[in-house]
Write a protein that holds these residues in place. Structure first.
Motif, PDB file in Angstrom:
ATOM      1  N   ALA A 171       0.841  -1.196   0.000  1.00  0.00           N
ATOM      2  CA  ALA A 171       0.000   0.000   0.000  1.00  0.00           C
ATOM      3  C   ALA A 171       0.879   1.250   0.000  1.00  0.00           C
ATOM      4  O   ALA A 171       1.880   1.309   0.723  1.00  0.00           O
ATOM      5  N   GLY A 172       0.501   2.209  -0.842  1.00  0.00           N
ATOM      6  CA  GLY A 172       1.263   3.437  -0.977  1.00  0.00           C
ATOM      7  C   GLY A 172       2.273   3.427  -2.102  1.00  0.00           C
ATOM      8  O   GLY A 172       2.789   4.479  -2.490  1.00  0.00           O
ATOM      9  N   ASP A 173       2.562   2.253  -2.630  1.00  0.00           N
ATOM     10  CA  ASP A 173       3.518   2.138  -3.734  1.00  0.00           C
ATOM     11  C   ASP A 173       2.887   2.558  -5.056  1.00  0.00           C
ATOM     12  O   ASP A 173       1.690   2.850  -5.134  1.00  0.00           O
ATOM     13  N   SER A 174       3.716   2.536  -6.085  1.00  0.00           N
ATOM     14  CA  SER A 174       3.273   2.889  -7.435  1.00  0.00           C
ATOM     15  C   SER A 174       3.566   1.762  -8.404  1.00  0.00           C
ATOM     16  O   SER A 174       4.495   0.962  -8.193  1.00  0.00           O
ATOM     17  N   LEU A 175       2.788   1.710  -9.462  1.00  0.00           N
ATOM     18  CA  LEU A 175       3.013   0.788 -10.576  1.00  0.00           C
ATOM     19  C   LEU A 175       2.605   1.499 -11.852  1.00  0.00           C
ATOM     20  O   LEU A 175       1.718   2.365 -11.832  1.00  0.00           O
ATOM     21  N   ARG A 176       3.244   1.115 -12.950  1.00  0.00           N
ATOM     22  CA  ARG A 176       2.814   1.606 -14.247  1.00  0.00           C
ATOM     23  C   ARG A 176       2.472   0.421 -15.130  1.00  0.00           C
ATOM     24  O   ARG A 176       3.330  -0.423 -15.406  1.00  0.00           O
ATOM     25  N   LEU A 177       1.243   0.369 -15.557  1.00  0.00           N
ATOM     26  CA  LEU A 177       0.809  -0.645 -16.502  1.00  0.00           C
ATOM     27  C   LEU A 177       0.992  -0.125 -17.925  1.00  0.00           C
ATOM     28  O   LEU A 177       0.845   1.068 -18.188  1.00  0.00           O
ATOM     29  N   SER A 178       1.299  -1.058 -18.812  1.00  0.00           N
ATOM     30  CA  SER A 178       1.424  -0.727 -20.230  1.00  0.00           C
ATOM     31  C   SER A 178       0.503  -1.644 -21.021  1.00  0.00           C
ATOM     32  O   SER A 178       0.237  -2.779 -20.621  1.00  0.00           O
TER      33      SER A 178
END
Length: 124
Positions: A13-20
């Motif tokens: 929780a609080g992290d980031s992700l980038r989907l492509s």
């Protein structure tokens, strides 16, 4: 058009992700694109949408201010930047394409093409 989603994973929780979402074909710039998600035991729901040119975007209230949809028509790719992730964001995320030039597409049943989904799991 064929769509290939990637970038999911297990985060806290609080992290980031980038989907492509990479699209095949030469007419990617004529497609409105969207991201949807489906959590276990729930129906698939709208997350974000972007117009064919990238000039217009729309977000579900649950992700507004945390997620950003963007696209690079030169790379035939649409992205979903997800910040401040919450456990309730846990779902399989799908990208979708609609042959529509005049704005964003919100309704799931309007989309013609779907990717295979990528799992996002957010631990508390």
């Amino acid at each position: 058009v064929q769509l290939q989603a990637s970038g999911g994973g297990l985060v806290q929780a609080g992290d980031s992700l980038r989907l492509s979402c990479a699209a095949s074909g030469r007419t990617f710039s004529s497609y409105a694109m969207g991201w949807f998600r489906q959590a276990p035991g729930k129906e698939r729901e709208f997350v974000a949408a972007i117009s064919s040119s990238g000039g217009s975007t729309w977000y579900a209230d649950s992700v507004k201010g945390r997620f950003t949809i963007s696209r690079d028509n030169a790379k035939n790719t649409v992205y979903l930047q997800m910040n401040s992730l919450k456990p309730e964001d846990t779902a399989v995320y799908y990208c979708a394409a609609d042959d529509f030039l005049w704005g964003v597409v919100i309704q799931e049943n309007e989309y013609d093409y779907w990717g295979q989904g990528t799992q996002v799991t957010v631990s508390s």
